[in-house]
Scaffold this motif. Structure first.
Motif, PDB file in Angstrom:
ATOM      1  N   THR A   1      18.473 -31.995  21.916  1.00  0.00           N
ATOM      2  CA  THR A   1      19.038 -33.296  22.232  1.00  0.00           C
ATOM      3  C   THR A   1      17.975 -34.365  22.049  1.00  0.00           C
ATOM      4  O   THR A   1      16.787 -34.076  22.138  1.00  0.00           O
ATOM      5  N   GLU A   2      18.414 -35.590  21.777  1.00  0.00           N
ATOM      6  CA  GLU A   2      17.461 -36.672  21.587  1.00  0.00           C
ATOM      7  C   GLU A   2      16.867 -37.128  22.912  1.00  0.00           C
ATOM      8  O   GLU A   2      15.743 -37.587  22.963  1.00  0.00           O
ATOM      9  N   GLU A   3      17.646 -37.011  23.981  1.00  0.00           N
ATOM     10  CA  GLU A   3      17.128 -37.379  25.299  1.00  0.00           C
ATOM     11  C   GLU A   3      16.258 -36.256  25.835  1.00  0.00           C
ATOM     12  O   GLU A   3      16.434 -35.092  25.500  1.00  0.00           O
ATOM     13  N   GLU A   4      15.333 -36.626  26.711  1.00  0.00           N
ATOM     14  CA  GLU A   4      14.496 -35.619  27.355  1.00  0.00           C
ATOM     15  C   GLU A   4      15.354 -34.826  28.341  1.00  0.00           C
ATOM     16  O   GLU A   4      16.154 -35.396  29.077  1.00  0.00           O
TER      17      GLU A   4
ATOM     18  N   ASP B   1      16.040 -32.881  31.586  1.00  0.00           N
ATOM     19  CA  ASP B   1      15.564 -32.725  32.957  1.00  0.00           C
ATOM     20  C   ASP B   1      15.655 -31.243  33.305  1.00  0.00           C
ATOM     21  O   ASP B   1      16.675 -30.598  33.058  1.00  0.00           O
TER      22      ASP B   1
ATOM     23  N   GLU C   1      26.559 -33.265  33.031  1.00  0.00           N
ATOM     24  CA  GLU C   1      25.745 -34.008  32.070  1.00  0.00           C
ATOM     25  C   GLU C   1      24.638 -33.110  31.546  1.00  0.00           C
ATOM     26  O   GLU C   1      24.044 -32.351  32.292  1.00  0.00           O
TER      27      GLU C   1
END
Length: 196
Positions: free
Chosen positions: A115-118, A120, A130
């Motif tokens: 994914t482009e987001e880090e 968690d 999510e």
């Protein structure tokens, strides 16, 4: 769009495999349970690390629980079959998670999509809505050992490493960094040490 988590609680098969020739292989993990088959693409290094971590987790389980948990220390992988076809990639693996589920006495492997987001770390091994899509597989200690054994064989089945620099040797030749780019010629017949 909400997250999709593919859960395999009693997989009939969970294996590492490749497609392609050594030097140009694509690595996959494939889980099969009933009529469901999920394949995910990942890097060779990820397969190697996952196998090492599973071995370490099995050793820790044996240390903590002793004979209560059958870790199958003498088991050898009997599954040498190729990946099931058609091979359809569900996603490319980014983050990997590993854990022990004491209730089911299973090792849990979770593979999350790139994914482009880090990502968690609270998303790993969690059912939150999510986050990236995931493949979650529950393995008995014996299945986990078989997976690790096969994964190590798959990783090592590629090109042989150069004895000097450990980089893969190509059939077309190898320019070794330890020899400053010169090709090494090894006189196979000269074992007398006359050149010393």
């Amino acid at each position: 769009m909400s997250r999709v988590i593919h859960v395999f609680r009693q997989p009939e098969r969970f294996v590492a495999g490749t497609v392609g020739e050594p030097g140009d292989r694509a690595f996959y993990l494939q889980a099969i349970e009933d009529a469901r088959t999920i394949s995910v693409l990942l890097e060779k290094q990820q397969v190697s690390v996952l196998a090492e971590r599973i071995e370490a987790l099995l050793a820790e389980i044996a240390r903590r629980f002793g004979s209560e948990v059958d870790t199958g220390q003498e088991i050898e992988s009997s599954d040498n079959d190729p990946l099931a076809v058609p091979l359809e990639e569900e996603f490319r693996v980014g983050t990997m998670g590993l854990g022990w589920d004491a209730d089911s006495r299973s090792i849990v492997v979770e593979l999350l999509a790139v994914t482009e987001e880090e990502v968690d770390e609270s998303v790993v091994l969690d059912d939150t809505e999510e986050g990236p899509d995931a493949l979650r597989v529950f393995l008995s200690p014996v299945q986990a050992r078989e997976f690790a054994d096969r994964a190590e064989k798959v990783v090592s089945a590629g090109r042989a490493p150069c004895p000097l620099c450990a980089e893969p040797l190509d059939p077309q030749g190898h320019v070794c960094v330890r020899l400053n780019g010169y090709h090494q010629r090894s006189p196979m017949g000269d074992v007398s040490g006359a050149g010393e």
